[in-house]
Design an enzyme around this catalytic site. Structure first.
Site, PDB file in Angstrom:
ATOM      1  N   GLY A 163       0.822  -1.204   0.000  1.00  0.00           N
ATOM      2  CA  GLY A 163       0.000   0.000   0.000  1.00  0.00           C
ATOM      3  C   GLY A 163       0.852   1.248   0.000  1.00  0.00           C
ATOM      4  N   ASN A 164       0.214   2.368   0.326  1.00  0.00           N
ATOM      5  CA  ASN A 164       0.933   3.639   0.388  1.00  0.00           C
ATOM      6  C   ASN A 164       0.343   4.489   1.512  1.00  0.00           C
ATOM      7  OD1 ASN A 164      -1.318   5.336  -0.833  1.00  0.00           O
ATOM      8  ND2 ASN A 164      -0.925   3.916  -2.523  1.00  0.00           N
ATOM      9  N   ARG A 165       0.891   5.679   1.696  1.00  0.00           N
ATOM     10  CA  ARG A 165       0.535   6.516   2.844  1.00  0.00           C
ATOM     11  C   ARG A 165      -0.635   7.466   2.573  1.00  0.00           C
ATOM     12  NH1 ARG A 165       4.641   6.491   6.715  1.00  0.00           N
ATOM     13  NH2 ARG A 165       6.606   5.571   6.038  1.00  0.00           N
ATOM     14  N   SER A 166      -1.249   7.396   1.418  1.00  0.00           N
ATOM     15  CA  SER A 166      -2.298   8.362   1.102  1.00  0.00           C
ATOM     16  C   SER A 166      -3.482   8.238   2.061  1.00  0.00           C
ATOM     17  CB  SER A 166      -2.789   8.163  -0.334  1.00  0.00           C
ATOM     18  OG  SER A 166      -3.830   9.076  -0.628  1.00  0.00           O
TER      19      SER A 166
ATOM     20  N   ALA B  55      -3.979   7.733  -4.805  1.00  0.00           N
ATOM     21  CA  ALA B  55      -2.641   7.182  -5.005  1.00  0.00           C
ATOM     22  C   ALA B  55      -2.799   5.722  -5.411  1.00  0.00           C
ATOM     23  CB  ALA B  55      -1.813   7.314  -3.730  1.00  0.00           C
TER      24      ALA B  55
END
Length: 400
Positions: free
Chosen positions: A208-211, A275
């Protein structure tokens, strides 16, 4: 400074009790609120409650304090009129210009922005008569918020629930901030993606990502306040649904792609603020991948995900559809942004610098909006809704 004057209209629906929370938020944020209920609404919440919470006398009749001409003065002096809940009957009376009580008189004399927050059973909301009344009001510049989906009176569930009072307050706050300007996105359908996709590795792990999705939600709330019909494609944000937006859930990049392409088929504007993961694991383990003593984990093979922004820009539903992208960069921000704008083929690209303590999860943002064919609009560090308004200003100019 004089407090902004807000008229809170309350019509006769079971959701009238929720207007108490909206009134509290308005008064505590520094607004001078006059409550104007209908006679039928007093069966749900009494006049004494409204008077105590607002600090103003409450009346439903045009015959009280006639020397002050309240049926004219209240609307004339208001900076905003909001009706919550607005029943099917109230929408019909407002659309046809009836003036048989103090609230409908106020609506006719108001020259300020008007926000109506409908609440009724699904069948009533979907009835052609109600939909025509809503369309009439919107053509006149009235901001009619889409009702929420959820539990209604009794055991019924569906579209028609009054949006959360906190979300209605956010719409009112944004409308007041814009001042007496007609909503410029009325009649437009905008699709916005928000959040970050997650690509499953096994039943408990994902890439995943930090969005956080906060910028996408700011875009959605601002678009609602400017009169647009908003479809929000949400990916793993955990944020409350914005008032007036139709929310579609998506988890992975492939799910988000499917939802965006479907919603974009009749959209005037598509804003890809989410994102989206560039890669996903080539294989999904059906059981949790175990840690084995003395052994290194097997390498994870990745495959590319589709480029949704480039796909939307390359296969627009119609030539005049506007596509807006976002580019999160960590170095050579503008150079990479200009190259991405050329490669993706979108009309506008919002470029910002990101990092572990920058932008992601924050309430503020700083960016430069690049336009196809040249042009740069810098947006200084500030609330994400300020960036959202700048984006919609640029979009509105192109739509115009």
């Amino acid at each position: 400074m004089e407090k902004p004057k807000v008229v809170l209209g309350v019509s006769g629906g079971i959701a009238a009790y929720k207007a108490c929370e909206l009134l509290r938020r308005l008064t505590e944020s520094g607004h001078d609120v006059r409550v104007v209920p209908t006679e039928s609404s007093l069966h749900f919440v009494g006049a004494a409650t409204w008077s105590a919470l607002s600090g103003h006398p409450v009346s439903t009749e045009v015959w009280n304090d006639v020397h002050e001409v309240p049926h004219v003065r209240i609307g004339q002096h208001a900076d905003l009129v909001v009706v919550a809940p607005a029943t099917a009957d109230m929408l019909a009376r407002a659309a046809h210009g009836l003036a048989d009580d103090l609230l409908t008189n106020t609506l006719l004399t108001a020259r300020c922005p008007v926000v109506l927050a409908p609440a009724m059973h699904t069948e009533m909301w979907e009835h052609p008569a109600t939909q025509e009344n809503v369309a009439t009001l919107r053509r006149r510049g009235v901001l009619v918020i889409e009702p929420a989906v959820g539990r209604l009176t009794g055991v019924d569930t569906g579209k028609g629930r009054l949006p959360d009072p906190g979300e209605i307050f956010e719409v009112c706050r944004r409308v007041l901030a814009r001042g007496p300007v007609a909503p410029d996105l009325v009649g437009r359908h905008v699709v916005i993606s928000a959040g970050g996709t997650r690509e499953p590795l096994d039943p408990v792990r994902y890439l995943g990502n930090r969005s956080s999705g906060k910028q996408g939600y700011a875009l959605a709330r601002t678009a609602v306040a400017r009169g647009a019909r908003v479809t929000l494609i949400e990916a793993n944000t955990g944020l409350p649904d914005p008032s007036g937006a139709d929310v579609v859930r998506a988890g992975t990049a492939m799910q988000l792609r499917e939802a965006v392409l479907k919603a974009a088929s009749d959209a005037d504007v598509v804003v890809m603020a989410a994102a989206v993961a560039d890669f996903r694991p080539a294989e999904y383990a059906t059981g949790k991948i175990k840690k084995k003593d003395g052994q290194e984990p097997a390498p994870i093979t990745l495959v590319r995900n589709p480029d949704i922004l480039a796909e939307v820009a390359g296969r627009r539903a119609r030539p005049e559809q506007i596509v807006v992208g976002f580019a999160a960069e960590t170095d050579d921000v503008l150079a990479n942004g200009r190259e991405k704008l050329r490669r993706k083929g979108c009309d506008l690209l919002v470029v910002n610098e990101v990092g572990e303590r920058r932008t992601f999860g924050s309430e503020e943002n700083e960016a430069v909006v690049l336009a196809a064919g040249g042009g740069e609009t810098p947006v200084p560090f500030g609330p994400k809704e300020a960036l959202a308004d700048t984006v919609w200003d640029l979009v509105s100019a192109r739509l115009g």
